[in-house]
Design an enzyme around this catalytic site. Structure first.
Site, mmCIF file in Angstrom:
data_model
loop_
_atom_site.group_PDB
_atom_site.id
_atom_site.type_symbol
_atom_site.label_atom_id
_atom_site.label_comp_id
_atom_site.label_asym_id
_atom_site.label_seq_id
_atom_site.Cartn_x
_atom_site.Cartn_y
_atom_site.Cartn_z
ATOM 1 N N HIS A 5 42.458 19.317 47.796
ATOM 2 C CA HIS A 5 43.565 19.688 46.901
ATOM 3 C C HIS A 5 44.854 19.029 47.380
ATOM 4 C CE1 HIS A 5 44.241 22.154 50.412
ATOM 5 N NE2 HIS A 5 45.465 22.398 49.986
ATOM 6 N N ASP A 30 49.025 20.421 47.643
ATOM 7 C CA ASP A 30 49.650 21.733 47.595
ATOM 8 C C ASP A 30 50.419 21.948 46.296
ATOM 9 O OD1 ASP A 30 48.566 22.463 50.019
ATOM 10 O OD2 ASP A 30 50.229 21.588 51.143
ATOM 11 N N HIS A 32 44.161 16.904 50.688
ATOM 12 C CA HIS A 32 43.701 17.347 52.007
ATOM 13 C C HIS A 32 42.731 18.511 51.898
ATOM 14 C CE1 HIS A 32 47.290 19.722 51.130
ATOM 15 N NE2 HIS A 32 46.820 20.654 51.935
ATOM 16 N N ARG A 86 53.701 26.677 57.696
ATOM 17 C CA ARG A 86 53.843 25.624 56.680
ATOM 18 C C ARG A 86 55.143 25.763 55.900
ATOM 19 N NH1 ARG A 86 49.908 25.132 51.483
ATOM 20 N NH2 ARG A 86 51.747 25.697 50.280
HETATM 21 C C1 OGA Z 1 47.692 23.949 53.879
HETATM 22 C C2 OGA Z 1 46.284 23.554 54.100
HETATM 23 C C3 OGA Z 1 44.693 23.033 55.827
HETATM 24 C C4 OGA Z 1 44.458 23.391 57.242
HETATM 25 O O1 OGA Z 1 48.283 24.565 54.785
HETATM 26 O O2 OGA Z 1 48.227 23.629 52.815
HETATM 27 O O3 OGA Z 1 45.621 23.165 53.179
HETATM 28 O O4 OGA Z 1 43.655 22.696 57.895
HETATM 29 N N1 OGA Z 1 45.870 23.639 55.359
HETATM 30 O O5 OGA Z 1 45.051 24.383 57.707
HETATM 31 MN MN MN Z 2 46.996 22.764 51.424
#
Ligand code: OGA
Ligand code: MN
Length: 298
Positions: A104, A106, A273, A289
């Site tokens: 995806h 974000d 990701h 984040r």
């Molecule tokens: C995010 C995500 C992936 C991870 O924080 O947006 O997709 O490995 N994280 O924590």
């Molecule tokens: Mn993410």
């Protein structure tokens, strides 16, 4: 002067020579910003920053957006989403436990999807000297450029629907299947009707132009895309399977192996990701984040 070292083939670079806990002048910030958009994913290693310093640094890229998952926001810092498998004494998760189960970008379901995200590694799970919980990235711009010309032409007029409600239903099915196998202890979080109303479905072009670099990338992902519009259902599904598989094929990937103190930033227009859930409590993972608001896709 910052130093930029490429670490991935189509995306990924390490930026060194900077301490993010200190104020950064405009000239240095301009170099960082250029390196970021050129490389699509960048890591600053060995950073020791507070939530306030993460907010201060990342908000130089634009307006930070609190996540719709209210209960996963860091107390005192609503702009920070806690991404963690840690559970409090009363059994309540301290943050989002399963962010990124599917490929995806974000908040791609928003009318103005996120431009970029920054994830700061406070605790990383380590087992027998090996770090677990890698995050994988795939360059949507490299994937676009590698398509045959006739496919690029076919995609030009097509649009797809990104849906948070679709994502939640898909994620819940995956969670239930894992719980049944005893493979996960993730707790589903509830969203109120009024929270859900803040994230209506949105439609975007499949081929998207980057608002900063002008590069074209593929804006369709397995986590959030519910459908491609204007095509017969079978054809739409075949095309979606092809495109999602193409974008995430090993050729276009960079795998990030975390270290405590990494601040990793990714461009949500240029990459997708996915998380790797190969660790469980008592191995703890704790990440903070921040997410910068973007502009409507075109
Ligand atoms: C995010 C995500 C992936 C991870 O924080 O947006 O997709 O490995 N994280 O924590
Ligand atoms: Mn993410």
């Amino acid at each position: 002067m910052i130093t930029v070292n490429r670490i991935g083939k189509h995306c990924g670079a390490e930026i060194s020579g900077i301490d993010l806990s200190q104020p950064i002048d405009d000239d240095t910030f301009a170099q960082i910003s250029k390196a970021f958009f050129d490389n699509e994913v960048v890591v600053f290693r060995d950073q020791d920053i507070t939530p306030g310093q993460q907010v201060a640094f990342t908000s130089r890229f634009g307006t930070l957006e609190p996540h719709v998952r209210k209960e996963s926001r860091l107390s005192g810092h609503p702009e920070i989403l806690v991404v963690s498998n840690i559970v409090g004494d009363d059994g309540t998760p301290i943050g989002a436990q399963d962010a990124g189960r599917f490929w995806h970008s974000d908040q791609s379901y928003k009318r103005e999807p996120s431009l970029l995200s920054a994830l700061y590694a406070v605790e990383v799970p380590v087992q027998n000297g090996k770090v677990l919980g890698d995050t994988e990235f795939a360059s949507t711009t490299a994937a676009h450029d590698a398509l045959p010309e006739d496919m690029k032409r076919r995609l030009q007029p097509l649009r797809n629907v990104h849906s948070y409600v679709h994502y939640r239903a898909k994620n819940r099915r995956a969670q239930l299947a894992e719980r049944e196998r005893g493979a996960s202890e993730v707790t589903e979080y509830e969203l109120s009707e009024s929270q859900i109303q803040t994230v209506p479905d949105s439609e975007a072009p499949i081929v998207r132009t980057h608002p900063v670099t002008g590069r074209k990338g593929l804006f369709i992902n397995e986590g959030h895309t519910s459908r491609i519009t204007g095509l017969p259902r079978d054809e739409a599904e075949r095309l979606m399977t092809f495109l999602c598989g193409h974008i995430t094929s090993p050729e276009f990937r960079y795998v990030h192996r975390w270290r405590r103190g990494d601040l990793l930033m990714w461009d949500n227009v240029a990459v997708q990701h996915k998380a790797t859930f190969d660790y469980r409590l008592p191995l703890r993972r704790l990440m903070y984040r921040t997410t910068v608001r973007g502009t409507a896709p075109f």
